[in-house]
Design an enzyme around this catalytic site. Structure first.
Site, PDB file in Angstrom:
ATOM      1  N   ASN A  13      50.563  33.902  43.109  1.00 56.11           N
ATOM      2  CA  ASN A  13      49.774  34.965  42.486  1.00 56.11           C
ATOM      3  C   ASN A  13      50.661  35.572  41.399  1.00 56.11           C
ATOM      4  OD1 ASN A  13      48.126  37.927  43.914  1.00 56.11           O
ATOM      5  ND2 ASN A  13      47.758  36.879  42.007  1.00 56.11           N
ATOM      6  N   GLN A  46      47.292  39.382  36.926  1.00 51.16           N
ATOM      7  CA  GLN A  46      47.252  40.824  36.729  1.00 51.16           C
ATOM      8  C   GLN A  46      48.489  41.295  35.964  1.00 51.16           C
ATOM      9  OE1 GLN A  46      46.766  41.478  40.956  1.00 51.16           O
ATOM     10  NE2 GLN A  46      44.810  42.471  40.648  1.00 51.16           N
ATOM     11  N   CYS A  75      47.200  45.948  45.110  1.00 45.00           N
ATOM     12  CA  CYS A  75      47.570  44.533  45.017  1.00 45.00           C
ATOM     13  C   CYS A  75      48.827  44.330  45.845  1.00 45.00           C
ATOM     14  CB  CYS A  75      47.796  44.099  43.570  1.00 45.00           C
ATOM     15  SG  CYS A  75      48.349  42.385  43.433  1.00 45.00           S
ATOM     16  N   ASN A  77      50.475  41.427  46.831  1.00 41.51           N
ATOM     17  CA  ASN A  77      51.462  40.505  46.258  1.00 41.51           C
ATOM     18  C   ASN A  77      52.183  41.153  45.086  1.00 41.51           C
ATOM     19  OD1 ASN A  77      51.198  38.233  47.903  1.00 41.51           O
ATOM     20  ND2 ASN A  77      49.412  37.510  46.785  1.00 41.51           N
ATOM     21  N   ASN A 159      41.472  48.415  48.216  1.00 41.35           N
ATOM     22  CA  ASN A 159      40.475  47.774  47.363  1.00 41.35           C
ATOM     23  C   ASN A 159      39.471  47.088  48.280  1.00 41.35           C
ATOM     24  OD1 ASN A 159      42.229  45.815  48.255  1.00 41.35           O
ATOM     25  ND2 ASN A 159      42.664  44.948  46.272  1.00 41.35           N
ATOM     26  N   HIS A 161      37.053  44.437  50.215  1.00 38.87           N
ATOM     27  CA  HIS A 161      37.115  43.029  50.589  1.00 38.87           C
ATOM     28  C   HIS A 161      35.897  42.630  51.395  1.00 38.87           C
ATOM     29  CE1 HIS A 161      41.322  42.155  49.422  1.00 38.87           C
ATOM     30  NE2 HIS A 161      41.473  43.441  49.636  1.00 38.87           N
ATOM     31  N   GLU A 210      39.231  36.962  43.522  1.00 37.39           N
ATOM     32  CA  GLU A 210      39.452  38.385  43.275  1.00 37.39           C
ATOM     33  C   GLU A 210      38.505  38.914  42.201  1.00 37.39           C
ATOM     34  OE1 GLU A 210      43.405  39.951  43.003  1.00 37.39           O
ATOM     35  OE2 GLU A 210      44.273  38.081  43.759  1.00 37.39           O
ATOM     36  N   CYS A 219      46.581  36.218  47.589  1.00 37.91           N
ATOM     37  CA  CYS A 219      46.130  37.608  47.484  1.00 37.91           C
ATOM     38  C   CYS A 219      46.649  38.344  48.709  1.00 37.91           C
ATOM     39  CB  CYS A 219      44.607  37.683  47.409  1.00 37.91           C
ATOM     40  SG  CYS A 219      43.950  39.368  47.390  1.00 37.91           S
ATOM     41  N   GLY A 220      47.608  39.248  48.501  1.00 42.47           N
ATOM     42  CA  GLY A 220      48.230  39.946  49.626  1.00 42.47           C
ATOM     43  C   GLY A 220      47.271  40.857  50.358  1.00 42.47           C
ATOM     44  N   GLY A 222      44.099  40.597  50.307  1.00 39.81           N
ATOM     45  CA  GLY A 222      43.102  39.711  50.895  1.00 39.81           C
ATOM     46  C   GLY A 222      43.578  39.105  52.200  1.00 39.81           C
TER      47      GLY A 222
END
Length: 276
Positions: A13, A46, A75, A77, A159, A161, A210, A219-220, A222
């Protein structure tokens, strides 16, 4: 305007890290899109900014921008890369630091071999706080996406999910489902769509699409959301290895009210300057 940056990745990522403490710059959404462009810019999932903290309890402010220029609240990661970056740039001597994001305060701990542990805080299940258009919290929800009737987990790790259990993360239909889930009307702010394949109670495979980015190698947040969902369904133990396309993460959660801990690798790819 020349902007100095460091390109990093956490399990594939990838991020462009920009220190706005030692260089005083203000980036617009079009600048973010230019930097993230893989053909005309640096290229990344990102863009992450290091800023002075606004809260007294924090050591830094951590801002996250998706490749489309939109700002994200979390985020995982990227947080690991953030911790290594501020030490690499000698912005701090701390091995354990607190950073403020758009959604919470996070504790980051540098470990051996460039690994970083991130305290992601407790997961949020209240639909209005995810946000998700349902009246009551539940371990699973019915969701219609791409013409299919699904049973998904929905939660926030800073965020939103949506997580769907699948038998094979390499199923070719998941790209279509991922696009439908991450822009689903029942998630007013969009969602990160995760597809969870359970190997056993301590090992899973995961694929994530994402919001604002598309499919990423890791995706950490995630990974954390998928493990929390799996634990709530009693499919998983409280410590799980998550295998993503770009590498492996370890996620630990002790249950309701407890913080989720996520550990994984970081890597510096290269450094440079881009003129905007």
């Amino acid at each position: 305007m020349p902007v100095k940056f460091t390109k990093m990745h956490g399990a594939g990522n990838d991020f462009v890290m920009i220190d706005t403490i030692s260089q005083r710059i203000k980036l617009r959404p079009r600048d973010i899109r230019r930097i993230a462009d893989r053909r005309r810019g640096v290229g990344c999932d990102q863009v992450l900014l290091v800023e002075p903290p606004e809260q007294p309890a924090a050591d830094f402010r951590y801002r996250i921008f998706n490749a489309d220029g939109s700002e994200a609240g979390q985020c995982g990661n990227g947080a690991r890369c953030f911790a290594r970056f501020v030490r690499h740039r000698r912005l701090t001597h701390l091995n354990k630091m607190v950073v403020e994001t758009g959604s919470s305060l996070m504790t980051l701990s540098l470990m051996d071999n460039h690994a970083v542990e991130v305290n992601m805080g407790p997961p949020v299940f209240t639909p209005a706080e995810i946000p998700f258009l349902r009246d009551q919290p539940a371990p699973e929800y019915d969701l219609t996406a791409a013409g299919e009737q699904l049973r998904v987990g929905a939660l926030s790790m800073g965020n939103p999910h949506a997580v769907l259990r699948v038998s094979d993360v390499n199923d070719g239909s998941l790209e279509r489902l991922g696009e439908a889930m991450r822009s689903h009307e029942d998630f007013p702010e969009g969602a990160n769509a995760g597809f969870l394949e359970i190997v056993d109670r301590q090992n899973v495979r995961l694929r994530v699409f994402e919001r604002g980015v598309g499919e990423t190698e890791a995706c950490g947040s995630g990974a954390c959301a998928a493990v929390v969902y799996g634990q709530r369904m009693d499919w998983l133990d409280d410590r799980v290895t998550v295998e993503l396309t770009g590498g492996k993460l370890t996620v630990q959660w002790q249950g309701d009210g407890k913080s989720v801990l996520m550990t994984g690798p970081t890597a510096i790819s290269f450094e440079g300057t881009i003129r905007l």
